[in-house]
Design a protein around this motif. Sequence first.
Motif, short mmCIF file in Angstrom:
data_model
loop_
_atom_site.label_atom_id
_atom_site.label_comp_id
_atom_site.label_asym_id
_atom_site.label_seq_id
_atom_site.Cartn_x
_atom_site.Cartn_y
_atom_site.Cartn_z
N ASP A 102 0.87 -1.18 0.00
CA ASP A 102 0.00 0.00 0.00
C ASP A 102 0.90 1.22 0.00
O ASP A 102 1.65 1.45 0.95
CB ASP A 102 -0.89 -0.02 1.24
N PRO A 103 0.87 2.03 -1.06
CA PRO A 103 1.74 3.21 -1.11
C PRO A 103 1.41 4.29 -0.11
O PRO A 103 2.17 5.24 0.03
CB PRO A 103 1.55 3.72 -2.55
N THR A 104 0.29 4.16 0.62
CA THR A 104 -0.11 5.22 1.54
C THR A 104 0.22 4.92 3.00
O THR A 104 -0.08 5.75 3.87
CB THR A 104 -1.63 5.48 1.44
N CYS A 105 0.81 3.77 3.31
CA CYS A 105 1.16 3.48 4.70
C CYS A 105 2.31 2.48 4.76
O CYS A 105 2.61 1.80 3.77
CB CYS A 105 -0.04 2.99 5.50
N LEU A 106 2.94 2.39 5.92
CA LEU A 106 4.05 1.46 6.11
C LEU A 106 3.55 0.02 6.11
O LEU A 106 2.46 -0.26 6.60
CB LEU A 106 4.77 1.75 7.43
N PRO A 107 4.33 -0.92 5.57
CA PRO A 107 3.88 -2.31 5.49
C PRO A 107 3.90 -3.01 6.84
O PRO A 107 4.67 -2.66 7.74
CB PRO A 107 4.89 -2.95 4.54
N PHE A 108 3.06 -4.02 6.97
CA PHE A 108 2.98 -4.85 8.16
C PHE A 108 4.35 -5.46 8.48
O PHE A 108 5.04 -5.95 7.59
CB PHE A 108 1.96 -5.96 7.93
N GLU A 109 4.69 -5.43 9.75
CA GLU A 109 5.97 -6.00 10.20
C GLU A 109 5.69 -7.15 11.17
O GLU A 109 5.26 -6.91 12.31
CB GLU A 109 6.79 -4.91 10.89
N PRO A 110 5.91 -8.40 10.76
CA PRO A 110 5.65 -9.52 11.67
C PRO A 110 6.65 -9.54 12.83
O PRO A 110 7.84 -9.29 12.65
CB PRO A 110 5.81 -10.76 10.78
N VAL A 111 6.14 -9.84 14.03
CA VAL A 111 6.96 -9.90 15.24
C VAL A 111 6.69 -11.23 15.93
O VAL A 111 5.53 -11.53 16.25
CB VAL A 111 6.64 -8.73 16.19
N THR A 112 7.71 -12.03 16.15
CA THR A 112 7.52 -13.29 16.86
C THR A 112 7.10 -13.00 18.30
O THR A 112 7.56 -12.04 18.91
CB THR A 112 8.80 -14.14 16.85
N CYS A 113 6.23 -13.85 18.84
CA CYS A 113 5.67 -13.57 20.16
C CYS A 113 5.10 -14.83 20.78
O CYS A 113 5.02 -15.89 20.14
CB CYS A 113 4.59 -12.50 20.05
N ASP A 114 4.69 -14.72 22.03
CA ASP A 114 4.06 -15.83 22.75
C ASP A 114 2.55 -15.86 22.53
O ASP A 114 1.94 -16.93 22.50
CB ASP A 114 4.37 -15.71 24.25
N VAL A 115 1.95 -14.67 22.42
CA VAL A 115 0.52 -14.55 22.14
C VAL A 115 0.34 -13.48 21.07
O VAL A 115 0.91 -12.39 21.17
CB VAL A 115 -0.29 -14.16 23.40
N PHE A 116 -0.43 -13.81 20.05
CA PHE A 116 -0.72 -12.86 18.97
C PHE A 116 -2.21 -12.60 18.96
O PHE A 116 -3.01 -13.54 18.91
CB PHE A 116 -0.26 -13.43 17.62
N VAL A 117 -2.58 -11.33 19.02
CA VAL A 117 -4.00 -10.94 18.99
C VAL A 117 -4.31 -10.46 17.58
O VAL A 117 -3.75 -9.47 17.11
CB VAL A 117 -4.29 -9.82 20.01
N THR A 118 -5.18 -11.19 16.90
CA THR A 118 -5.48 -10.91 15.50
C THR A 118 -6.95 -10.57 15.31
O THR A 118 -7.80 -10.97 16.08
CB THR A 118 -5.12 -12.12 14.61
N GLU A 119 -7.22 -9.82 14.27
CA GLU A 119 -8.59 -9.64 13.79
C GLU A 119 -8.95 -10.83 12.90
O GLU A 119 -8.08 -11.64 12.54
CB GLU A 119 -8.70 -8.35 13.00
N ALA A 120 -10.22 -10.92 12.51
CA ALA A 120 -10.65 -11.93 11.53
C ALA A 120 -11.81 -11.39 10.72
O ALA A 120 -12.80 -12.09 10.47
CB ALA A 120 -11.04 -13.23 12.24
N THR A 121 -11.70 -10.12 10.30
CA THR A 121 -12.78 -9.49 9.53
C THR A 121 -13.18 -10.35 8.34
O THR A 121 -14.37 -10.55 8.07
CB THR A 121 -12.34 -8.10 9.05
N PHE A 122 -12.19 -10.87 7.63
CA PHE A 122 -12.46 -11.73 6.47
C PHE A 122 -11.98 -13.15 6.75
O PHE A 122 -11.31 -13.77 5.93
CB PHE A 122 -11.82 -11.12 5.22
N GLY A 123 -12.36 -13.64 7.92
CA GLY A 123 -11.91 -14.94 8.39
C GLY A 123 -12.75 -16.11 7.91
O GLY A 123 -13.21 -16.92 8.72
N LEU A 124 -12.97 -16.21 6.61
CA LEU A 124 -13.62 -17.36 5.99
C LEU A 124 -12.88 -17.70 4.70
O LEU A 124 -12.40 -16.78 4.00
CB LEU A 124 -15.09 -17.08 5.67
#
Length: 345
Positions: free
Chosen positions: A116-138
């Motif tokens: 997306d040229p309008t914002c910084l790209p997602f940066e994955p971070v390793t972790c013990d717990v990840f809190v995610t959305e699922a807006t399009f989770g199908l």
Amino acid sequence: MRVTPQGLYCVPGDFFIDPARAVPRAIVTHGHADHARPDHDHVLASDATLAIMRTRMGEGRAGRTQQVAPMGEVIHHNGVDIRLVPAGHVLGSCQVVLDWQGSRIVISGDYKRRPDPTCLPFEPVTCDVFVTEATFGLPVFRHPDPADEIARLLHSLRLFPDRAHLIGAYALGKAQRLIALLRQAGWDRPIFLHGALLALCGLYEGFGVKLGPLEPVPLPQKRGAGGLLAGEVVLAPPGAEATAWVRRLADPVICAASGWMRVRQRAKARGVELPLILSDHADWDELLATTAEVQAPEIWVTHGRDDALVHALALRGIKGRALYLLGRGEEDEEPAAEPVAEASA
């Protein structure tokens, strides 16, 4: 972390992440109204998110005190290390990385994985717990290449040069991304904006996101006259096509830019002639890829189709938990969510 009626609460740090109501201390991941609520005593966020909150809420309601957290810089608070990293959702959107006593939890907010040229790209971070959305989770939600959707729009513009193309696009993030994608595809003519989009497009420009020539939709010279902007691109909030405002445009081709345009019934119900499947959220494959990439043994799902995602994670040996947070997903990506003033330009 504890789930409360206000939202996710960090117990040792004594602060909330994207609380649903006013609290003493909040960290805000991004400026959409289902995450950024008014009247907190203290708000920590990226500089762009705070600017968006001030633009949308007014200076007095965007946090009585406001603290800018530069991307990647660690802030120590009550023994908790706080770090914001890009989420790739909209301008200023962040994930919140919390380290405490050797454990790490990452609250992603909303995110996407497409460039997306309008914002910084997602940066994955390793972790013990990840809190995610699922807006399009199908599994049905697999977003097409954005360039192909823009190509469909440009083809329609060539096919119907005597008609305006009115695109319903959410005011924060979607509108600016759509403009940038059109510019990348070579559309260098002015793009015309409903008055509800002007301020945030100006804010993006102020943060260095070049959007090219933009103009407000003009008023007809005579009251009730129409026929304006044949062959041009017009952006407006979702719902503008159902107001008297639309009468000023030349036989408009009604378009909508949203991940929900994958669902034909939604497009048909809104009278959308040209649905553009363009989402600022991760699709099904990207949700699964992200949860694998962060290597978290436990995944918490804040909203969307949490049941399908939790089941898919279990098949991969990952513990999933649905949080059932109130107020999530009310505004962002919802096709008819943006209020429209008919008198606005």
